[in-house]
Design a protein around this motif. Structure first.
Motif, PDB file in Angstrom:
ATOM      1  N   ARG A 166       0.857  -1.190   0.000  1.00  9.24           N
ATOM      2  CA  ARG A 166       0.000   0.000   0.000  1.00  9.24           C
ATOM      3  C   ARG A 166       0.889   1.235   0.000  1.00  9.24           C
ATOM      4  O   ARG A 166       1.978   1.236   0.576  1.00  9.24           O
ATOM      5  N   HIS A 167       0.407   2.266  -0.650  1.00 14.67           N
ATOM      6  CA  HIS A 167       1.141   3.523  -0.695  1.00 14.67           C
ATOM      7  C   HIS A 167       0.719   4.356   0.499  1.00 14.67           C
ATOM      8  O   HIS A 167      -0.456   4.695   0.645  1.00 14.67           O
ATOM      9  N   THR A 192      -1.008   7.851  -0.579  1.00 12.88           N
ATOM     10  CA  THR A 192      -2.261   7.885  -1.325  1.00 12.88           C
ATOM     11  C   THR A 192      -3.289   6.865  -0.841  1.00 12.88           C
ATOM     12  O   THR A 192      -4.477   6.991  -1.144  1.00 12.88           O
ATOM     13  N   ALA A 220      -3.443   3.900  -1.945  1.00 12.10           N
ATOM     14  CA  ALA A 220      -3.627   2.922  -3.017  1.00 12.10           C
ATOM     15  C   ALA A 220      -2.981   1.599  -2.625  1.00 12.10           C
ATOM     16  O   ALA A 220      -1.927   1.577  -1.978  1.00 12.10           O
ATOM     17  N   THR A 221      -3.622   0.496  -3.022  1.00 11.99           N
ATOM     18  CA  THR A 221      -3.111  -0.820  -2.651  1.00 11.99           C
ATOM     19  C   THR A 221      -3.042  -1.768  -3.839  1.00 11.99           C
ATOM     20  O   THR A 221      -3.750  -1.599  -4.831  1.00 11.99           O
ATOM     21  N   GLU A 274      -1.110  -2.360 -12.814  1.00 10.98           N
ATOM     22  CA  GLU A 274      -1.730  -2.022 -11.524  1.00 10.98           C
ATOM     23  C   GLU A 274      -0.689  -1.510 -10.538  1.00 10.98           C
ATOM     24  O   GLU A 274      -0.907  -0.515  -9.831  1.00 10.98           O
ATOM     25  N   ALA A 284       0.360   1.981 -11.264  1.00  7.62           N
ATOM     26  CA  ALA A 284      -0.640   2.958 -10.831  1.00  7.62           C
ATOM     27  C   ALA A 284      -0.570   3.181  -9.320  1.00  7.62           C
ATOM     28  O   ALA A 284      -0.669   4.316  -8.839  1.00  7.62           O
ATOM     29  N   VAL A 285      -0.393   2.109  -8.565  1.00  3.75           N
ATOM     30  CA  VAL A 285      -0.293   2.224  -7.108  1.00  3.75           C
ATOM     31  C   VAL A 285       0.961   3.001  -6.709  1.00  3.75           C
ATOM     32  O   VAL A 285       0.952   3.784  -5.755  1.00  3.75           O
ATOM     33  N   SER A 343       3.013  10.574  -5.845  1.00  4.60           N
ATOM     34  CA  SER A 343       1.966  10.855  -4.861  1.00  4.60           C
ATOM     35  C   SER A 343       1.479  12.296  -4.910  1.00  4.60           C
ATOM     36  O   SER A 343       0.379  12.597  -4.440  1.00  4.60           O
ATOM     37  N   GLY A 382       0.046  12.321  -9.233  1.00  4.52           N
ATOM     38  CA  GLY A 382      -0.689  11.176  -9.752  1.00  4.52           C
ATOM     39  C   GLY A 382      -0.122  10.638 -11.051  1.00  4.52           C
ATOM     40  O   GLY A 382      -0.673   9.704 -11.634  1.00  4.52           O
TER      41      GLY A 382
END
Length: 201
Positions: A42-43, A46, A48-49, A67, A70-71, A75, A78
């Motif tokens: 996970r970030h 952000t 995101a995971t 994917e 993108a994660v 930060s 984007g």
């Protein structure tokens, strides 16, 4: 011709039947080598995971890499850049060695603007989407840093006071509190935790 085909099919069937016996006898090194590889991260900035299979045991999965890219996007903006599979391979290997089920990522890809804002090195591997700064619990940080160094792949920077370890797929080197001599350019990463907070305001 038919006989040769039949022989080939019989041989394949025999190999398929042998797989369970190999596993039962503990001789499963070759089979393990082609097992799917899973990863969870996970970030921290952000939220995101990613959790799932990123590699089929032979090559990275293209969809999973999209994917992950993108994660691990910048930060602040984007912006996404295809992440280097070699860096993910190092991360996965360390997870296997240290038995870490999920990684918390402080920084992945960085745009030139974000890199300048956090005073990253001008030639930082973050700019190439080939570096990860990982938040590691203090009790495990020393062992994780040692494991990263033992791999002998890419760069490793350890910052116990700030609780993170930098890994990348660039040239083999070390800095931070893992050696007596620091690399001045890379030492700027030691301020990334504070700089990250500033980017959120």
């Amino acid at each position: 011709m038919h006989r040769r085909t039949a022989c080939c099919l019989a041989a394949l069937a025999a190999l398929a039947g042998a797989a369970p016996s190999l596993a039962a006898s503990g001789q499963q090194g070759r089979w393990h080598a082609i097992a799917p590889r899973r990863l969870a991260l996970r970030h921290a900035a952000t939220g995101a995971t990613f959790s799932g299979t990123w590699h089929n045991g032979v090559v990275p999965d293209a969809g999973a890499m999209r994917e992950l890219s993108a994660v691990l996007a910048d930060s602040r903006t984007g912006a996404v850049r295809p992440f280097d599979p070699r860096a993910i391979e190092i991360l996965w290997e360390l997870g296997e060695r240290e038995r870490i089920r999920e990684f918390a990522v402080l920084s992945g890809y960085r745009t030139p603007g974000t890199n300048a804002l956090v005073e990253g090195a001008a030639d930082s591997q973050h700019l190439r989407a080939a570096a990860l700064d990982l938040l590691i619990p203090s009790a495990r940080l020393a062992a994780f840093g040692a494991a990263a160094l033992a791999l002998g792949r890419g760069g490793v920077g350890v910052y116990p006071a700030r609780g993170f370890v930098h890994i990348d797929s660039g040239p083999v080197r070390r800095w931070g509190e893992v050696s007596a001599r620091r690399a001045p350019a890379e030492d700027r990463l030691s301020r990334i935790a504070e700089a990250w907070a500033a980017t959120q305001r």
